[in-house]
Design an enzyme around this catalytic site. Structure first.
Site, PDB file in Angstrom:
ATOM      1  N   TYR A 139      -4.345   3.558   7.870  1.00  0.00           N
ATOM      2  CA  TYR A 139      -5.756   2.879   7.946  1.00  0.00           C
ATOM      3  C   TYR A 139      -6.342   3.286   9.522  1.00  0.00           C
ATOM      4  CZ  TYR A 139      -3.000   0.313   4.721  1.00  0.00           C
ATOM      5  OH  TYR A 139      -2.148   0.079   3.729  1.00  0.00           O
ATOM      6  N   SER A 176       0.551  -1.198   0.014  1.00  0.00           N
ATOM      7  CA  SER A 176       0.033  -0.011  -0.101  1.00  0.00           C
ATOM      8  C   SER A 176       0.754   1.175   0.039  1.00  0.00           C
ATOM      9  CB  SER A 176      -1.020   0.129   1.253  1.00  0.00           C
ATOM     10  OG  SER A 176      -2.113  -0.531   0.820  1.00  0.00           O
ATOM     11  N   LYS A 215       0.343   3.558  -2.998  1.00  0.00           N
ATOM     12  CA  LYS A 215      -0.938   4.157  -3.135  1.00  0.00           C
ATOM     13  C   LYS A 215      -0.535   5.610  -2.984  1.00  0.00           C
ATOM     14  CE  LYS A 215      -4.350   0.805  -1.267  1.00  0.00           C
ATOM     15  NZ  LYS A 215      -3.709  -0.282  -1.254  1.00  0.00           N
ATOM     16  N   TYR A 231      -3.802  -2.140 -10.703  1.00  0.00           N
ATOM     17  CA  TYR A 231      -3.674  -2.097  -8.917  1.00  0.00           C
ATOM     18  C   TYR A 231      -2.792  -3.031  -8.123  1.00  0.00           C
ATOM     19  CZ  TYR A 231      -5.092  -2.380  -4.068  1.00  0.00           C
ATOM     20  OH  TYR A 231      -4.912  -2.491  -2.672  1.00  0.00           O
ATOM     21  N   VAL A 279       1.177  -3.600   3.474  1.00  0.00           N
ATOM     22  CA  VAL A 279       1.458  -4.824   4.296  1.00  0.00           C
ATOM     23  C   VAL A 279       2.518  -5.797   4.038  1.00  0.00           C
ATOM     24  CG1 VAL A 279      -1.098  -5.257   4.789  1.00  0.00           C
ATOM     25  CG2 VAL A 279      -0.195  -6.054   2.611  1.00  0.00           C
TER      26      VAL A 279
HETATM   27  N1  GLN Z   1      -2.235  -5.476  -2.054  1.00  0.00           N
HETATM   28  C1  GLN Z   1      -2.652  -5.277  -0.749  1.00  0.00           C
HETATM   29  C2  GLN Z   1      -4.228  -5.611  -0.735  1.00  0.00           C
HETATM   30  O1  GLN Z   1      -4.733  -5.043  -1.713  1.00  0.00           O
HETATM   31  C3  GLN Z   1      -2.483  -4.002  -0.089  1.00  0.00           C
HETATM   32  C4  GLN Z   1      -2.967  -3.452   1.297  1.00  0.00           C
HETATM   33  C5  GLN Z   1      -2.011  -2.971   2.333  1.00  0.00           C
HETATM   34  O2  GLN Z   1      -0.833  -3.000   1.955  1.00  0.00           O
HETATM   35  N2  GLN Z   1      -2.561  -2.532   3.291  1.00  0.00           N
HETATM   36  O3  GLN Z   1      -4.943  -6.005   0.179  1.00  0.00           O
END
Ligand code: GLN
Length: 306
Positions: A242, A67, A70, A190, A260
């Site tokens: 988050y 993430s 993002k 994505y 993650v």
């Molecule tokens: N690729 C992970 C997902 O879509 C990204 C989530 C994350 O890093 N929080 O679940």
């Protein structure tokens, strides 16, 4: 503190946390390719606004940025669409897990912010309408960290095979007419953005424009306007980690974006960007030792936005 003065601090943080490596937390096992990553790894790197660097531990080991991508998806979206980006996306913390479906229904398919999965999928859709979004991401990151950056195809395939929640989120937004492109095409981009492989040092360099009012870390080019860079930092502080964003502000006091894969990028505006990485996560999906490392860094350096 000059950058080289940070070197002992980073080494000290590595030494302090080393006994805790692999002791607590869990790697992200909902993505099969990430479940195999050894938990007992830790790296930390920083780059000051004037280009000095310090790093320690596993700071040059590439990992799945997940993430953290993002941040750069949003950057491409802001560059390309300007204010129009906000037509289909909010700017409020969700207070929910990053892959939650619950708010999307009552809020008519408009994700709370660009840093939860639904939000990044919505931004990706806008990019897909305007560019080769995989190639442009590689171009942007390679230019920012002065090194070739690539996708981990195994991780991307692993997410595509098991990303049922993301598939649900995208279809849900599509049903509200909020995605213009084919769901499969948007998710392929994505998943690839999430599957980028970079090290702490590369990420500290790549996020460098965020502590420099939007200016490219190496050349005289504006990646974002000053105002846009401030806004990205504001979103990182309120939404970048988050449902743990309040805890991050309380304990660390810096704009942060986590993934993650266990990485966290943090910004000290007008001073430096920092990246920490350790794969074992706490319940919200943030790196457990990464959080501790940032807490030690801000406590010992006295740097904070507050
Ligand atoms: N690729 C992970 C997902 O879509 C990204 C989530 C994350 O890093 N929080 O679940």
């Amino acid at each position: 503190m000059a950058a080289m003065e940070f070197q002992p601090l980073l080494e000290d943080i590595v030494a302090t946390l080393r006994p805790q490596l692999g002791q607590a937390g869990h790697v992200a096992d909902y993505i099969p390719a990430l479940a195999r990553v050894p938990a007992a790894q830790f790296g930390i790197a920083l780059r000051t606004c004037d280009g000095q660097e310090a790093h320690a531990g596993d700071s040059t080991t590439p990992f799945s940025i997940q993430s953290i991508s993002k941040l750069f998806t949003l950057t491409l979206g802001m560059r390309e669409l300007g204010e129009a980006l906000w037509e289909r996306i909010g700017r409020e913390p969700s207070g929910n897990p990053f892959n939650s479906l619950v708010q999307l229904e009552s809020e008519h398919g408009i994700p709370r912010n660009p840093f939860i999965n639904a939000g990044a999928i919505a931004v990706t859709d806008r990019l897909v309408s305007r560019m080769d979004a995989k190639a442009r991401m590689l171009e942007l990151l390679s230019s920012l960290c002065l090194e070739g950056v690539g996708f981990d195809e195994e991780v991307a395939a692993s997410e595509a095979a098991t990303g049922f929640r993301n598939i649900a989120l995208a279809n849900f937004m599509k049903s509200f007419g909020r995605l213009d492109n084919d769901v499969g095409t948007v998710l392929d981009v994505y998943f690839h953005h999430c599957a980028l492989r970079m090290s702490c040092l590369q990420l500290a360099r790549a996020a460098g424009f965020l502590c420099r009012d939007g200016v490219h870390p190496h050349v005289k080019e504006q990646i974002l306007t000053e105002r846009q860079a401030r806004r990205v930092n504001a979103l990182m502080l309120t939404c970048g980690t988050y449902d743990a964003a309040g805890e991050f502000a309380f304990r660390i006091g810096l704009p942060c974006k986590s993934g993650v894969g266990g990485g966290i990028v943090a910004v000290v505006p007008d001073r430096l960007t920092l990246c920490v990485w350790s794969p074992a996560l706490e319940a919200s999906g943030n790196s457990l030792l990464g959080m501790k490392a940032l807490e030690l860094f801000t406590a010992r350096s006295g740097l904070s936005i507050f």
